[in-house]
Design a protein around this motif. Structure first.
Motif, mmCIF file in Angstrom:
data_model
loop_
_atom_site.group_PDB
_atom_site.id
_atom_site.type_symbol
_atom_site.label_atom_id
_atom_site.label_comp_id
_atom_site.label_asym_id
_atom_site.label_seq_id
_atom_site.Cartn_x
_atom_site.Cartn_y
_atom_site.Cartn_z
ATOM 1 N N ARG A 52 12.131 21.334 26.107
ATOM 2 C CA ARG A 52 11.899 22.567 25.339
ATOM 3 C C ARG A 52 11.293 23.682 26.178
ATOM 4 O O ARG A 52 11.206 24.822 25.734
ATOM 5 C CB ARG A 52 10.975 22.285 24.145
ATOM 6 C CG ARG A 52 11.453 21.244 23.173
ATOM 7 C CD ARG A 52 12.886 21.411 22.693
ATOM 8 N NE ARG A 52 13.202 22.639 22.040
ATOM 9 C CZ ARG A 52 13.360 22.830 20.750
ATOM 10 N NH1 ARG A 52 13.225 21.825 19.930
ATOM 11 N NH2 ARG A 52 13.670 23.995 20.268
ATOM 12 N N ASP A 94 13.188 26.793 26.478
ATOM 13 C CA ASP A 94 13.176 27.657 25.294
ATOM 14 C C ASP A 94 12.145 28.780 25.422
ATOM 15 O O ASP A 94 12.241 29.791 24.735
ATOM 16 C CB ASP A 94 12.878 26.855 24.022
ATOM 17 C CG ASP A 94 13.972 25.850 23.698
ATOM 18 O OD1 ASP A 94 15.136 26.095 24.072
ATOM 19 O OD2 ASP A 94 13.662 24.831 23.070
ATOM 20 N N LEU A 95 11.165 28.581 26.281
ATOM 21 C CA LEU A 95 10.109 29.580 26.464
ATOM 22 C C LEU A 95 10.445 30.583 27.565
ATOM 23 O O LEU A 95 9.782 31.606 27.706
ATOM 24 C CB LEU A 95 8.791 28.883 26.813
ATOM 25 C CG LEU A 95 8.303 27.835 25.823
ATOM 26 C CD1 LEU A 95 7.042 27.173 26.353
ATOM 27 C CD2 LEU A 95 8.073 28.431 24.452
ATOM 28 N N LEU A 106 10.959 34.442 26.700
ATOM 29 C CA LEU A 106 9.698 35.118 26.379
ATOM 30 C C LEU A 106 8.841 35.308 27.626
ATOM 31 O O LEU A 106 8.197 36.343 27.793
ATOM 32 C CB LEU A 106 8.935 34.348 25.306
ATOM 33 C CG LEU A 106 9.564 34.372 23.921
ATOM 34 C CD1 LEU A 106 8.894 33.356 23.008
ATOM 35 C CD2 LEU A 106 9.478 35.773 23.325
ATOM 36 N N THR A 161 4.619 40.091 22.843
ATOM 37 C CA THR A 161 5.341 38.989 23.492
ATOM 38 C C THR A 161 4.413 37.811 23.766
ATOM 39 O O THR A 161 4.822 36.655 23.616
ATOM 40 C CB THR A 161 6.025 39.474 24.780
ATOM 41 O OG1 THR A 161 6.886 40.562 24.449
ATOM 42 C CG2 THR A 161 6.843 38.370 25.414
ATOM 43 N N ALA A 190 4.130 35.994 20.586
ATOM 44 C CA ALA A 190 5.376 35.274 20.302
ATOM 45 C C ALA A 190 5.495 34.015 21.172
ATOM 46 O O ALA A 190 5.929 32.958 20.697
ATOM 47 C CB ALA A 190 6.572 36.189 20.523
ATOM 48 N N LEU A 191 5.093 34.112 22.441
ATOM 49 C CA LEU A 191 5.148 32.969 23.346
ATOM 50 C C LEU A 191 4.226 31.852 22.862
ATOM 51 O O LEU A 191 4.629 30.685 22.784
ATOM 52 C CB LEU A 191 4.763 33.409 24.763
ATOM 53 C CG LEU A 191 4.687 32.314 25.818
ATOM 54 C CD1 LEU A 191 6.048 31.696 26.064
ATOM 55 C CD2 LEU A 191 4.117 32.874 27.120
ATOM 56 N N LYS A 210 5.597 30.210 19.786
ATOM 57 C CA LYS A 210 6.724 29.338 20.107
ATOM 58 C C LYS A 210 6.237 27.998 20.636
ATOM 59 O O LYS A 210 6.789 26.949 20.304
ATOM 60 C CB LYS A 210 7.629 30.027 21.127
ATOM 61 C CG LYS A 210 8.946 29.359 21.309
ATOM 62 C CD LYS A 210 9.753 29.472 20.048
ATOM 63 C CE LYS A 210 11.211 29.664 20.341
ATOM 64 N NZ LYS A 210 12.003 29.627 19.116
ATOM 65 N N HIS A 269 3.442 26.547 19.810
ATOM 66 C CA HIS A 269 2.973 25.823 18.628
ATOM 67 C C HIS A 269 4.146 25.304 17.797
ATOM 68 O O HIS A 269 4.092 24.190 17.264
ATOM 69 C CB HIS A 269 2.081 26.712 17.757
ATOM 70 C CG HIS A 269 0.718 26.923 18.334
ATOM 71 N ND1 HIS A 269 -0.199 25.913 18.494
ATOM 72 C CD2 HIS A 269 0.121 28.046 18.799
ATOM 73 C CE1 HIS A 269 -1.301 26.391 19.023
ATOM 74 N NE2 HIS A 269 -1.139 27.695 19.222
ATOM 75 N N GLU A 270 5.198 26.114 17.687
ATOM 76 C CA GLU A 270 6.364 25.729 16.892
ATOM 77 C C GLU A 270 7.101 24.535 17.496
ATOM 78 O O GLU A 270 7.523 23.623 16.780
ATOM 79 C CB GLU A 270 7.322 26.922 16.806
ATOM 80 C CG GLU A 270 8.643 26.631 16.128
ATOM 81 C CD GLU A 270 9.632 27.773 16.278
ATOM 82 O OE1 GLU A 270 10.831 27.489 16.359
ATOM 83 O OE2 GLU A 270 9.205 28.949 16.335
ATOM 84 N N LEU A 271 7.257 24.524 18.817
ATOM 85 C CA LEU A 271 8.041 23.496 19.486
ATOM 86 C C LEU A 271 7.245 22.246 19.844
ATOM 87 O O LEU A 271 7.828 21.201 20.105
ATOM 88 C CB LEU A 271 8.663 24.062 20.773
ATOM 89 C CG LEU A 271 9.629 25.226 20.601
ATOM 90 C CD1 LEU A 271 10.052 25.763 21.967
ATOM 91 C CD2 LEU A 271 10.830 24.816 19.774
#
Length: 93
Positions: free
Chosen positions: A17, A20-21, A24, A43, A46-47, A50, A52-54
């Motif tokens: 993952r 995926d970063l 950003l 940004t 958002a990074l 992301k 935390h989300e992944l």
């Protein structure tokens, strides 16, 4: 991979993952080079969101070495600039 967000703790993120970063991270680097404070702030948020989300939080009582260290959500552009490598905050992506 263990990611430490300064002031927050650690997150376990699957190595797959990390890519995926990358977008950003590239955006953040470009905003820093331009001195775009508002863009940088958005940004960075958002990074971190992301990550935390992944990822999954590492329990507070678990001490594991961090593979990657990211700044606090309220870090300044100058503080993050000091943390950067040539590849951005996320080397090798």
């Amino acid at each position: 991979m263990i990611v430490r967000i300064m002031g927050e703790g650690q997150v376990r993120l699957p190595d797959a993952r990390l890519a995926d970063l990358n977008e950003l991270d590239d955006e953040l680097l470009a905003e820093m080079e331009k001195g775009d404070g508002p863009g940088f702030r958005a940004t960075l948020q958002a990074l971190l969101a992301k990550v935390h989300e992944l990822g999954e939080p590492v329990p507070d009582d678990s001490l594991e070495p961090s593979d990657l260290i990211l700044p606090t959500p309220d870090a300044t552009l100058e503080e993050v600039r000091d943390m950067l490598s040539d590849d951005g905050l996320i080397p090798g992506t």
